[in-house]
Design a protein around this motif. Structure first.
Motif, PDB file in Angstrom:
ATOM      1  N   THR A 231       0.862  -1.174   0.000  1.00 54.07           N
ATOM      2  CA  THR A 231       0.000   0.000   0.000  1.00 54.07           C
ATOM      3  C   THR A 231       0.900   1.226   0.000  1.00 54.07           C
ATOM      4  O   THR A 231       1.843   1.308   0.795  1.00 54.07           O
ATOM      5  CB  THR A 231      -0.908   0.011   1.233  1.00 54.07           C
ATOM      6  OG1 THR A 231      -1.710  -1.182   1.221  1.00 54.07           O
ATOM      7  CG2 THR A 231      -1.816   1.228   1.238  1.00 54.07           C
TER       8      THR A 231
ATOM      9  N   ASP B 145      13.239   3.975   7.629  1.00 57.00           N
ATOM     10  CA  ASP B 145      12.288   3.047   8.252  1.00 57.00           C
ATOM     11  C   ASP B 145      12.283   1.699   7.550  1.00 57.00           C
ATOM     12  O   ASP B 145      11.260   1.214   7.060  1.00 57.00           O
ATOM     13  CB  ASP B 145      10.880   3.652   8.248  1.00 57.00           C
ATOM     14  CG  ASP B 145      10.809   4.988   8.980  1.00 57.00           C
ATOM     15  OD1 ASP B 145      11.673   5.240   9.838  1.00 57.00           O
ATOM     16  OD2 ASP B 145       9.904   5.776   8.671  1.00 57.00           O
TER      17      ASP B 145
ATOM     18  N   THR C 160      10.479   1.759   4.075  1.00 57.47           N
ATOM     19  CA  THR C 160       9.049   2.057   3.968  1.00 57.47           C
ATOM     20  C   THR C 160       8.772   3.552   3.856  1.00 57.47           C
ATOM     21  O   THR C 160       7.605   3.951   3.807  1.00 57.47           O
ATOM     22  CB  THR C 160       8.284   1.482   5.175  1.00 57.47           C
ATOM     23  OG1 THR C 160       8.822   2.037   6.384  1.00 57.47           O
ATOM     24  CG2 THR C 160       8.403  -0.030   5.223  1.00 57.47           C
TER      25      THR C 160
ATOM     26  N   ASP D 194       5.201   6.761   1.138  1.00 65.85           N
ATOM     27  CA  ASP D 194       5.105   5.976   2.368  1.00 65.85           C
ATOM     28  C   ASP D 194       4.487   4.629   2.033  1.00 65.85           C
ATOM     29  O   ASP D 194       3.457   4.557   1.346  1.00 65.85           O
ATOM     30  CB  ASP D 194       4.273   6.709   3.413  1.00 65.85           C
ATOM     31  CG  ASP D 194       4.980   7.959   3.913  1.00 65.85           C
ATOM     32  OD1 ASP D 194       6.089   7.829   4.453  1.00 65.85           O
ATOM     33  OD2 ASP D 194       4.434   9.067   3.739  1.00 65.85           O
TER      34      ASP D 194
ATOM     35  N   THR E 216       3.217   0.789   3.288  1.00 71.33           N
ATOM     36  CA  THR E 216       2.742  -0.088   4.357  1.00 71.33           C
ATOM     37  C   THR E 216       2.247  -1.391   3.742  1.00 71.33           C
ATOM     38  O   THR E 216       2.132  -1.520   2.524  1.00 71.33           O
ATOM     39  CB  THR E 216       1.604   0.576   5.162  1.00 71.33           C
ATOM     40  OG1 THR E 216       0.534   0.920   4.263  1.00 71.33           O
ATOM     41  CG2 THR E 216       2.081   1.833   5.867  1.00 71.33           C
ATOM     42  N   ASN E 217       1.955  -2.350   4.616  1.00 73.43           N
ATOM     43  CA  ASN E 217       1.353  -3.625   4.200  1.00 73.43           C
ATOM     44  C   ASN E 217       2.168  -4.295   3.099  1.00 73.43           C
ATOM     45  O   ASN E 217       1.616  -4.808   2.120  1.00 73.43           O
ATOM     46  CB  ASN E 217      -0.094  -3.396   3.737  1.00 73.43           C
ATOM     47  CG  ASN E 217      -0.895  -4.686   3.683  1.00 73.43           C
ATOM     48  OD1 ASN E 217      -0.573  -5.653   4.365  1.00 73.43           O
ATOM     49  ND2 ASN E 217      -1.934  -4.703   2.871  1.00 73.43           N
TER      50      ASN E 217
END
Length: 244
Positions: A27, A198, A209, A232, A234-235
């Motif tokens: 994502t 990150d 990330t 950014d 995620t997932n």
């Protein structure tokens, strides 16, 4: 393979592990100044990004409408409905950027092509450097933030679309990616420096990330008040070639 590239691949999870991956999914939320420069509206909504791990293919959903996605390869970009019907298509999409400068407006297919090759690069780095046709050599290190980052210069093969044919990747003392330098050829060739942050480990592989891309000055330093692109992630997850 250079000793540094071997160490880099190992630090990110290893080439053997990567070769078990068919697809990377994540994502993404993007922002930054570049979209406005291109006459585009960038919303903060999350999107689902899918890239092939072993060949250059990518798709993002939604794109332009909730029931639309992109289908990217180096020689063709398509916007399509989720049932596969074509909304818009461009063959040899790179040629459509001829004569573009940093503020030349983009249409949806320009944006879709840029998204496809850029996100494919980001979600396969550093493992793409071990793909057939890439020429990789160690370059002078870069010092920043109290660290000395060793560098690899990659010449991309002609059949792989990227920001520029030659790109530089810098790695910290832990051999993890810190910075990625390139020229954005589809937007007038301006020099960019992208920092990554990150880093997470997912199923034995390590990826940043957070990505922040800035224009570079003549000395190679990032102009930090010009955040051109933010991403950014995620997932993050992987589809395997075979069951491990």
């Amino acid at each position: 393979m250079s000793p540094l590239l071997h160490e880099v691949l190992s630090a990110h999870g290893g080439l053997e592990r990567w070769r078990q991956v068919r697809t990377v999914r994540a994502t993404i939320v993007t922002g930054g100044l570049l979209w406005g420069m291109k006459g585009l509206v960038q919303d903060p909504d999350p999107r689902e990004m899918t890239v092939s791990a072993q060949s250059q293919h990518a798709s993002v959903h939604p794109f332009g409408a909730p029931d639309q996605r992109t289908d990217f390869t180096a020689d063709r970009i398509t916007i399509e409905k989720l049932d596969g019907r074509t909304v818009a298509e461009r063959v040899d999409p790179r040629a459509s950027f001829d004569g573009h400068e940093m503020r030349t407006p983009w249409d949806p297919l320009h944006r879709a092509y840029f998204n496809g090759y850029a996100m494919w690069t980001y979600l396969t780095t550093p493992f793409l450097l071990a793909m057939p046709g890439f020429e990789v050599s160690e370059i002078e290190p870069w010092s920043e933030g109290g660290e000395r980052w060793r560098g690899l210069r990659a010449t991309f093969p002609a059949h792989i679309a990227g920001h520029s044919r030659i790109q530089d990747f810098y790695f910290g003392p832990d051999h993890l990616l810190r910075r990625h330098d390139y020229h954005v050829d589809v937007a007038g060739g301006f020099a960019a420096a992208q920092y990554v942050h990150d880093i997470v480990e997912v199923d034995g592989l390590r990826f940043p990330t957070a990505r922040r891309a800035y224009r570079r000055d003549e000395n190679g330093s990032a102009i930090h008040d010009e955040l051109l692109v933010s991403i950014d992630i995620t997932n993050l997850r992987f589809e395997e070639m075979t069951t491990r």
